[in-house]
Design a protein around this motif. Sequence first.
Motif, PDB file in Angstrom:
ATOM      1  N   ASP A 103       0.821  -1.219   0.000  1.00 63.71           N
ATOM      2  CA  ASP A 103       0.000   0.000   0.000  1.00 63.71           C
ATOM      3  C   ASP A 103       0.851   1.263   0.000  1.00 63.71           C
ATOM      4  O   ASP A 103       0.327   2.363  -0.038  1.00 63.71           O
ATOM      5  CB  ASP A 103      -0.983   0.003   1.175  1.00 63.71           C
ATOM      6  N   PRO A 109      -6.631   1.167  -1.029  1.00 67.77           N
ATOM      7  CA  PRO A 109      -7.432   1.948  -1.986  1.00 67.77           C
ATOM      8  C   PRO A 109      -8.932   1.738  -1.797  1.00 67.77           C
ATOM      9  O   PRO A 109      -9.701   2.685  -1.904  1.00 67.77           O
ATOM     10  CB  PRO A 109      -6.983   1.401  -3.345  1.00 67.77           C
ATOM     11  N   GLY A 147      -6.257   4.908   1.043  1.00 71.32           N
ATOM     12  CA  GLY A 147      -5.336   5.063  -0.080  1.00 71.32           C
ATOM     13  C   GLY A 147      -6.022   5.301  -1.415  1.00 71.32           C
ATOM     14  O   GLY A 147      -5.384   5.174  -2.457  1.00 71.32           O
ATOM     15  N   ALA A 148      -7.290   5.628  -1.404  1.00 72.94           N
ATOM     16  CA  ALA A 148      -8.019   5.833  -2.666  1.00 72.94           C
ATOM     17  C   ALA A 148      -7.502   7.081  -3.394  1.00 72.94           C
ATOM     18  O   ALA A 148      -7.316   8.130  -2.771  1.00 72.94           O
ATOM     19  CB  ALA A 148      -9.510   5.991  -2.385  1.00 72.94           C
ATOM     20  N   ASP A 149      -7.282   6.971  -4.706  1.00 67.82           N
ATOM     21  CA  ASP A 149      -6.931   8.153  -5.481  1.00 67.82           C
ATOM     22  C   ASP A 149      -8.205   8.752  -6.092  1.00 67.82           C
ATOM     23  O   ASP A 149      -9.315   8.252  -5.860  1.00 67.82           O
ATOM     24  CB  ASP A 149      -5.859   7.837  -6.539  1.00 67.82           C
ATOM     25  N   THR A 152     -10.463   6.361  -8.113  1.00 66.18           N
ATOM     26  CA  THR A 152     -11.176   5.402  -7.269  1.00 66.18           C
ATOM     27  C   THR A 152     -12.320   6.090  -6.538  1.00 66.18           C
ATOM     28  O   THR A 152     -13.439   5.567  -6.451  1.00 66.18           O
ATOM     29  CB  THR A 152     -10.197   4.750  -6.265  1.00 66.18           C
TER      30      THR A 152
ATOM     31  N   ASN B   8      -4.427   1.868  -8.793  1.00 61.46           N
ATOM     32  CA  ASN B   8      -4.886   2.148  -7.424  1.00 61.46           C
ATOM     33  C   ASN B   8      -5.750   0.981  -6.970  1.00 61.46           C
ATOM     34  O   ASN B   8      -6.949   1.101  -6.731  1.00 61.46           O
ATOM     35  CB  ASN B   8      -5.661   3.478  -7.414  1.00 61.46           C
ATOM     36  N   CYS B   9      -5.108  -0.202  -6.876  1.00 62.85           N
ATOM     37  CA  CYS B   9      -5.838  -1.427  -6.579  1.00 62.85           C
ATOM     38  C   CYS B   9      -4.862  -2.446  -6.002  1.00 62.85           C
ATOM     39  O   CYS B   9      -3.857  -2.775  -6.635  1.00 62.85           O
ATOM     40  CB  CYS B   9      -6.473  -1.979  -7.864  1.00 62.85           C
ATOM     41  N   SER B  10      -5.164  -2.929  -4.810  1.00 64.54           N
ATOM     42  CA  SER B  10      -4.268  -3.888  -4.152  1.00 64.54           C
ATOM     43  C   SER B  10      -4.192  -5.205  -4.906  1.00 64.54           C
ATOM     44  O   SER B  10      -3.178  -5.897  -4.841  1.00 64.54           O
ATOM     45  CB  SER B  10      -4.745  -4.146  -2.720  1.00 64.54           C
ATOM     46  N   ARG B  13      -1.763  -4.651  -7.771  1.00 57.21           N
ATOM     47  CA  ARG B  13      -0.398  -4.585  -7.233  1.00 57.21           C
ATOM     48  C   ARG B  13       0.098  -5.972  -6.841  1.00 57.21           C
ATOM     49  O   ARG B  13       1.255  -6.322  -7.038  1.00 57.21           O
ATOM     50  CB  ARG B  13      -0.353  -3.658  -6.023  1.00 57.21           C
TER      51      ARG B  13
END
Lengths: 163, 163
Positions: A103, A109, A147-149, A152, B8-10, B13
């Motif tokens: 993360d 996110p 952690g959302a951008d 998202t 933006n996604c675990s 990643r």
Amino acid sequence: MNHLAAMNCSIARALAEVGERWSLLIVREAIMGSTRFEEFQGRLNIARNILSARLASLVGAGILSRTPTRPAARTYDYRLTRKGEDLFPVVVALLQWGDRWLDEGAGPPVVLLEASTGGPLKAVVTSYDQDVRSIALSDLGIAPGRGADARTLKRLKGSSPPQ
Amino acid sequence: MNHLAAMNCSIARALAEVGERWSLLIVREAIMGSTRFEEFQGRLNIARNILSARLASLVGAGILSRTPTRPAARTYDYRLTRKGEDLFPVVVALLQWGDRWLDEGAGPPVVLLEASTGGPLKAVVTSYDQDVRSIALSDLGIAPGRGADARTLKRLKGSSPPQ
């Protein structure tokens, strides 16, 4: 990957069907509600020829079903079958691992919620133990995490943030 | 796959690090106790150059550690780091999905047991719910299942079959 499919190992057989990395991201998109080629393409930013090949392979494996959007239409809806829905614990396990290790200090996110309560999802792999409740896809809500951008946040607008 | 790592996604990643299908099979082998190049190579029947590349990538991602078998030796032990051990729920989720959908009617090749009791493992993804016990790698036993072939039986000889 017939070599993998032929191994006496359920993990190898599973990876023969969903081990290509786009495959599980397409399953994620289907869980998030995408059904059309254009939705998958835009949200995953995947090359069209690769997406075509992966969708065909997931349909062939019985993970997605493909039906015309209207009778005789040449556009299709792709939906998870029961077999495809059953990949939910795999996707959740990857999500949690990514949340924990990748993360970049920003927090997750997205956050999974139990739809009925709005509380954090009790994310459980279908268990050998009858006491542990198994989570179904229909129990799922999704909200932006720390952690959302911007993208998202926009996509999940209207979802409740977790407490 | 920097494109995936940047999403933006675990899940994306995570798949950027372990989405190549051999990667999770190498993690499976490490969970099963393999530490040497030759063990991974023989048990997975993987091409040596591919295995070299995948091991290097898993070491680079901090999923495996690599240490000389003896001081100044040119052979190495590969072991799961804490981050690598944390992939256990992903591997179990894939195993259970494969058991359910890809056993070809023969039953599961292997069965996971709780080492302390010999009973079937309560296979649970690390949960948001504090009530649900999280399974550690050290809780794990492995026994042949109904679908085990001769090679699996030989490998797991001495393990107790499940009740």
